[in-house]
Design an enzyme around this catalytic site. Structure first.
Site, PDB file in Angstrom:
ATOM      1  N   SER A  79       0.848  -1.199   0.000  1.00  0.00           N
ATOM      2  CA  SER A  79       0.000   0.000   0.000  1.00  0.00           C
ATOM      3  C   SER A  79       0.878   1.241   0.000  1.00  0.00           C
ATOM      4  CB  SER A  79      -0.910   0.019   1.229  1.00  0.00           C
ATOM      5  OG  SER A  79      -1.449   1.311   1.380  1.00  0.00           O
ATOM      6  N   MET A 104     -11.828   4.152  -1.916  1.00  0.00           N
ATOM      7  CA  MET A 104     -12.575   4.484  -0.689  1.00  0.00           C
ATOM      8  C   MET A 104     -13.313   5.792  -0.954  1.00  0.00           C
ATOM      9  SD  MET A 104      -9.728   3.328   2.046  1.00  0.00           S
ATOM     10  CE  MET A 104      -8.423   3.447   0.862  1.00  0.00           C
ATOM     11  N   MET A 143     -11.664  -6.029   4.426  1.00  0.00           N
ATOM     12  CA  MET A 143     -10.900  -5.043   5.196  1.00  0.00           C
ATOM     13  C   MET A 143     -10.690  -5.559   6.611  1.00  0.00           C
ATOM     14  SD  MET A 143     -10.118  -2.481   3.289  1.00  0.00           S
ATOM     15  CE  MET A 143      -9.474  -1.402   4.574  1.00  0.00           C
ATOM     16  N   HIS A 156      -0.781  -1.265  -4.395  1.00  0.00           N
ATOM     17  CA  HIS A 156      -2.110  -0.945  -3.874  1.00  0.00           C
ATOM     18  C   HIS A 156      -2.221   0.569  -3.736  1.00  0.00           C
ATOM     19  CE1 HIS A 156      -5.746  -2.003  -1.522  1.00  0.00           C
ATOM     20  NE2 HIS A 156      -5.419  -1.012  -0.718  1.00  0.00           N
ATOM     21  N   ASP A 209      -4.388   3.588  -2.693  1.00  0.00           N
ATOM     22  CA  ASP A 209      -5.541   3.936  -1.857  1.00  0.00           C
ATOM     23  C   ASP A 209      -6.091   5.302  -2.251  1.00  0.00           C
ATOM     24  OD1 ASP A 209      -6.012   1.803   0.157  1.00  0.00           O
ATOM     25  OD2 ASP A 209      -3.899   2.169   0.618  1.00  0.00           O
ATOM     26  N   HIS A 229      -7.795   0.877  -4.753  1.00  0.00           N
ATOM     27  CA  HIS A 229      -8.769   0.688  -3.675  1.00  0.00           C
ATOM     28  C   HIS A 229      -9.546   1.988  -3.525  1.00  0.00           C
ATOM     29  CE1 HIS A 229      -9.495  -0.176   0.899  1.00  0.00           C
ATOM     30  NE2 HIS A 229     -10.602  -0.188   0.184  1.00  0.00           N
ATOM     31  N   MET A 276      -8.854   8.049  -1.622  1.00  0.00           N
ATOM     32  CA  MET A 276      -9.810   8.486  -0.590  1.00  0.00           C
ATOM     33  C   MET A 276     -10.359   9.855  -0.971  1.00  0.00           C
ATOM     34  SD  MET A 276      -7.685   7.642   2.852  1.00  0.00           S
ATOM     35  CE  MET A 276      -6.833   6.086   3.073  1.00  0.00           C
ATOM     36  N   ASP A 308      -6.627  -6.370   3.775  1.00  0.00           N
ATOM     37  CA  ASP A 308      -6.029  -5.030   3.795  1.00  0.00           C
ATOM     38  C   ASP A 308      -6.252  -4.394   5.160  1.00  0.00           C
ATOM     39  OD1 ASP A 308      -5.137  -2.447   3.276  1.00  0.00           O
ATOM     40  OD2 ASP A 308      -6.828  -1.925   1.960  1.00  0.00           O
TER      41      ASP A 308
HETATM   42  C1  DX5 Z   1      -6.618   1.735   4.948  1.00  0.00           C
HETATM   43  C2  DX5 Z   1      -6.057   1.403   3.595  1.00  0.00           C
HETATM   44  C3  DX5 Z   1      -4.941   0.460   3.635  1.00  0.00           C
HETATM   45  C4  DX5 Z   1      -3.748   0.937   4.427  1.00  0.00           C
HETATM   46  C5  DX5 Z   1      -2.979  -0.267   4.860  1.00  0.00           C
HETATM   47  O1  DX5 Z   1      -7.701   2.571   4.781  1.00  0.00           O
HETATM   48  O2  DX5 Z   1      -7.062   0.835   2.793  1.00  0.00           O
HETATM   49  O3  DX5 Z   1      -4.564   0.036   2.344  1.00  0.00           O
HETATM   50  O4  DX5 Z   1      -2.907   1.794   3.729  1.00  0.00           O
HETATM   51  O5  DX5 Z   1      -1.926   0.156   5.627  1.00  0.00           O
HETATM   52  P1  DX5 Z   1      -1.321  -0.724   6.784  1.00  0.00           P
HETATM   53  O6  DX5 Z   1      -0.787  -1.972   6.148  1.00  0.00           O
HETATM   54  O7  DX5 Z   1      -0.280   0.142   7.350  1.00  0.00           O
HETATM   55  O8  DX5 Z   1      -2.422  -1.037   7.742  1.00  0.00           O
HETATM   56 ZN    ZN Z   2      -6.405  -0.144   0.933  1.00  0.00          ZN
END
Ligand code: DX5
Ligand code: ZN
Length: 225
Positions: free
Chosen positions: A9, A70, A140, A34, A36, A68, A38, A174
């Site tokens: 990630s 979000m 998750m 990955h 992310d 991903h 948001m 994740d």
């Molecule tokens: C959380 C994200 C994850 C996060 C994982 O909202 O979807 O992908 O970055 O990070 P770690 O492995 O540090 O929990």
């Molecule tokens: Zn993620």
């Protein structure tokens, strides 16, 4: 037999050097990255969107971006992410009322479709129809929104439930996943492993990638006997 795929990630990377960080991970053995995304609505934070992914795609030849999403209204970003070079578009089932149409729209843009469930969403929210249409299911193991949180172990049985229903599907975990928590994830049947802090903060990320992968492949080989 689903193969192990490690998807670091980038939320835990140095965003100022994002392309270089992605290259470093691929060199270290990561199959996917990955990304992310948001939007400040589905989750409180804002991270990055299609313009940044597009730059990474151009700077890192052959990168597989596991996006991903979000975001609220995941329908809105399919074209932008596809244009940016996204390989897999994983949306949250909590954010849509028509998962099947969304999966079809993602496939129409030649991306793989992933369906994510947050910690309070049961595995049954992924109906047989949705699970069959999707290419990947994401369980998750933290509340979406930020990196570095503690792994929530009560989410793990959902991985086993989905693996029992979908023996050949890619199932991703994740949140808080790393060398200390990989065993339960692998034993439950997940094969796509996201890890942010556990990989990027390690002195030798490639050692972590190698060991996560070995644990998953060993577990998968056991299932297929
Ligand atoms: C959380 C994200 C994850 C996060 C994982 O909202 O979807 O992908 O970055 O990070 P770690 O492995 O540090 O929990
Ligand atoms: Zn993620």
């Amino acid at each position: 037999m689903p193969r192990a795929i490690i998807s670091p990630s980038v939320l835990a990377s140095d965003f100022g050097q994002l392309s270089a960080e992605c290259k470093r991970m691929i060199k270290g053995g990561a199959e996917w990255l990955h990304m992310d995304v948001m939007d400040g609505h589905f989750v409180p934070n804002i991270s990055m969107g299609a313009p940044i992914l597009s730059c990474v795609y151009k700077g890192v030849p052959g990168i597989f971006m596991d996006c991903h999403m979000m975001v609220a209204e995941p329908e809105k970003w399919v074209n932008d992410i596809a244009d940016a070079g996204g390989s897999l578009y994983c949306f949250h089932i909590e954010a849509t009322s028509d998962a099947i149409s969304l999966i079809n729209a993602i496939h129409a843009r030649n991306m793989k479709a992933g369906v994510a469930i947050s910690p309070d969403t049961p595995s049954t929210a992924i109906t047989d129809e949705i699970g069959t249409a999707a290419d990947m299911l994401l369980v998750m193991t933290v509340y979406p929104g930020r990196g570095g949180q503690k792994f929530i172990e009560r989410c793990v049985p959902k991985v086993a439930e989905l693996r029992a229903r979908f023996p050949e599907k890619d199932i991703e975990v994740d949140g808080g996943v790393g060398p200390k928590t990989i065993d339960v994830c692998a034993d439950a049947g997940s094969n796509v492993i996201v890890a942010g802090t556990a990989i990027f903060n390690a002195p030798n990320p490639e050692d972590v990638i190698t060991s996560l992968k070995a644990t998953v492949n060993t577990a998968q080989a056991r299932f297929s006997k």
